[in-house]
Design a protein around this motif. Structure first.
Motif, PDB file in Angstrom:
ATOM      1  N   VAL A   1      78.194  -9.503  81.987  1.00 22.87           N
ATOM      2  CA  VAL A   1      78.797 -10.778  81.613  1.00 22.87           C
ATOM      3  C   VAL A   1      77.971 -11.482  80.543  1.00 22.87           C
ATOM      4  CG1 VAL A   1      79.730 -11.019  83.944  1.00 22.87           C
ATOM      5  CG2 VAL A   1      77.610 -12.180  83.356  1.00 22.87           C
ATOM      6  N   ALA A   2      78.617 -12.404  79.829  1.00 21.53           N
ATOM      7  CA  ALA A   2      77.942 -13.230  78.824  1.00 21.53           C
ATOM      8  C   ALA A   2      78.717 -14.526  78.692  1.00 21.53           C
ATOM      9  CB  ALA A   2      77.860 -12.509  77.489  1.00 21.53           C
ATOM     10  N   THR A  58      75.395  -8.318  85.819  1.00 20.14           N
ATOM     11  CA  THR A  58      74.264  -8.355  84.893  1.00 20.14           C
ATOM     12  C   THR A  58      74.647  -9.166  83.666  1.00 20.14           C
ATOM     13  OG1 THR A  58      73.535  -6.161  85.622  1.00 20.14           O
ATOM     14  CG2 THR A  58      72.665  -6.961  83.527  1.00 20.14           C
ATOM     15  N   GLY A  59      73.825 -10.162  83.326  1.00 17.62           N
ATOM     16  CA  GLY A  59      74.091 -11.013  82.168  1.00 17.62           C
ATOM     17  C   GLY A  59      73.209 -10.650  80.990  1.00 17.62           C
ATOM     18  N   ILE A  60      73.679 -10.979  79.783  1.00 15.63           N
ATOM     19  CA  ILE A  60      72.890 -10.744  78.579  1.00 15.63           C
ATOM     20  C   ILE A  60      72.968 -11.950  77.654  1.00 15.63           C
ATOM     21  CG2 ILE A  60      72.928  -8.224  78.577  1.00 15.63           C
ATOM     22  CD1 ILE A  60      75.286  -8.286  76.687  1.00 15.63           C
ATOM     23  N   HIS A  61      71.824 -12.259  77.050  1.00 17.56           N
ATOM     24  CA  HIS A  61      71.724 -13.209  75.948  1.00 17.56           C
ATOM     25  C   HIS A  61      71.143 -12.442  74.768  1.00 17.56           C
ATOM     26  CE1 HIS A  61      70.903 -16.314  79.342  1.00 17.56           C
ATOM     27  NE2 HIS A  61      72.183 -16.363  79.002  1.00 17.56           N
ATOM     28  N   LEU A  62      71.533 -12.796  73.567  1.00 17.07           N
ATOM     29  CA  LEU A  62      71.073 -12.056  72.382  1.00 17.07           C
ATOM     30  C   LEU A  62      70.994 -12.935  71.156  1.00 17.07           C
ATOM     31  CD1 LEU A  62      70.652  -9.544  70.485  1.00 17.07           C
ATOM     32  CD2 LEU A  62      73.129  -9.224  70.567  1.00 17.07           C
ATOM     33  N   LEU A  63      69.950 -12.711  70.376  1.00 18.64           N
ATOM     34  CA  LEU A  63      69.930 -13.233  69.010  1.00 18.64           C
ATOM     35  C   LEU A  63      69.435 -12.119  68.097  1.00 18.64           C
ATOM     36  CD1 LEU A  63      66.977 -14.019  67.511  1.00 18.64           C
ATOM     37  CD2 LEU A  63      66.925 -15.706  69.336  1.00 18.64           C
ATOM     38  N   LEU A 104      83.500 -17.231  78.963  1.00 19.68           N
ATOM     39  CA  LEU A 104      82.981 -16.225  79.871  1.00 19.68           C
ATOM     40  C   LEU A 104      83.556 -14.865  79.459  1.00 19.68           C
ATOM     41  CD1 LEU A 104      81.353 -15.541  82.455  1.00 19.68           C
ATOM     42  CD2 LEU A 104      83.503 -15.824  83.715  1.00 19.68           C
ATOM     43  N   MET A 105      82.668 -13.970  79.043  1.00 13.40           N
ATOM     44  CA  MET A 105      83.054 -12.639  78.589  1.00 13.40           C
ATOM     45  C   MET A 105      82.586 -11.614  79.610  1.00 13.40           C
ATOM     46  SD  MET A 105      84.438 -13.718  75.799  1.00 13.40           S
ATOM     47  CE  MET A 105      84.931 -12.134  75.134  1.00 13.40           C
ATOM     48  N   ILE A 106      83.437 -10.654  79.933  1.00 14.28           N
ATOM     49  CA  ILE A 106      83.120  -9.665  80.960  1.00 14.28           C
ATOM     50  C   ILE A 106      83.432  -8.266  80.454  1.00 14.28           C
ATOM     51  CG2 ILE A 106      83.697  -8.822  83.269  1.00 14.28           C
ATOM     52  CD1 ILE A 106      84.279 -11.671  84.092  1.00 14.28           C
TER      53      ILE A 106
END
Length: 274
Positions: free
Chosen positions: A229-230, A190-195, A263-265
């Protein structure tokens, strides 16, 4: 297919809290490769069964003269009718979670109600530098509608802290995303994007707290997901630091068309240790 803080960004790019550098970029080419991959991340290029099923469905619809994704309805509805499931296990029903800053809740975007707010955030220069959605509201609108009209592998959300909208998120199936070509993806990653929208909410550790909370939600609500992940921009040291403070580990440097990413996990197996 994205300013952060973790209390670790003192004196460094304070406007880069969590978000601008975690935006999705264009699809990567097949020649790009991940560098420095963690030794525990073994390469597996077999396509996920769900993706194979989607491809087969689209081929069948094409043979019947239909637009892909219209079985039993249009876009996301048709896919859900065919698969019997939401690809992200019902983000709308994940519910609230307690954080050190207060109760936090992810709520799927409603374009008619939320466009002005999200569009305003996208026109903040610190955000626009990474999301590339500044300008007329149609730019943000098109970005949101493309996800909402898709097959459910990416869900745009508002983040409400104590009931107040203060951040924009995209929760997506990383294993069904072009990003999966760039790292050893596993089924249901599962990926995430954030602002974070307001400048006042950046640079004080809030990004890290919310990242940890959303990663916990994904792991709690998606039993098949073993990793969150991100891919923040590698140049944004405060952003990478915030992910680390939120329990993510650095796995690799990844070349994407719009950026060189870290790549962060966050692993389910290590969530109680980090």
């Amino acid at each position: 297919m994205p300013p952060i803080d973790a209390g670790a960004d003192a004196g460094t790019v304070p406007v880069a809290d969590i978000g601008p550098d975690t935006c999705p970029g264009p699809a990567a080419s097949d020649t790009d490769t991940a560098r420095g991959a963690d030794s525990e991340d073994t390469l597996d290029l077999r396509l996920p069964d769900e993706l194979l099923a989607l491809i087969a469905q689209q081929e069948t619809e094409a043979e019947r003269g239909r637009s892909p994704g219209t079985v039993g309805g249009t876009g996301r509805e048709g896919l859900f009718a065919a698969t019997g499931d939401d690809l992200l296990d019902g983000v709308a029903d994940w519910g609230p979670i307690a954080t050190p800053a207060g109760e936090f809740h992810l709520v799927p975007v409603r374009v008619d109600q939320d466009l002005a707010l999200i569009g305003g955030w996208m026109n903040d220069p610190a955000v626009a530098a990474f999301w590339h959605l500044a300008g007329p509201k149609t730019a943000t609108e098109d970005h949101l509608l493309a996800q909402l009209a898709g097959d459910g592998r990416s869900v745009p959300c508002l983040g409400l802290l104590e009931g107040t909208p203060m951040s924009y998120w995209e929760v997506y199936r990383a294993d069904l995303d072009p990003l999966a070509r760039r790292y050893p993806a596993r089924p249901h990653d599962t990926g995430i994007h954030l602002l974070i929208g307001a400048v006042a909410d950046r640079g004080r550790g809030l990004g890290s707290a919310l990242l940890r909370a959303v990663a916990d939600l994904a792991l709690d609500k998606r039993p098949a997901c073993a990793r969150v992940v991100a891919e923040p921009d590698l140049r944004n040291t405060p952003s990478v630091a915030a992910f680390l403070s939120a329990g993510f580990r650095f796995s690799a440097e990844v070349d994407l068309p719009a950026k060189r990413a870290a790549l962060m996990i966050r692993d389910r197996s290590r969530r109680d240790l980090l």
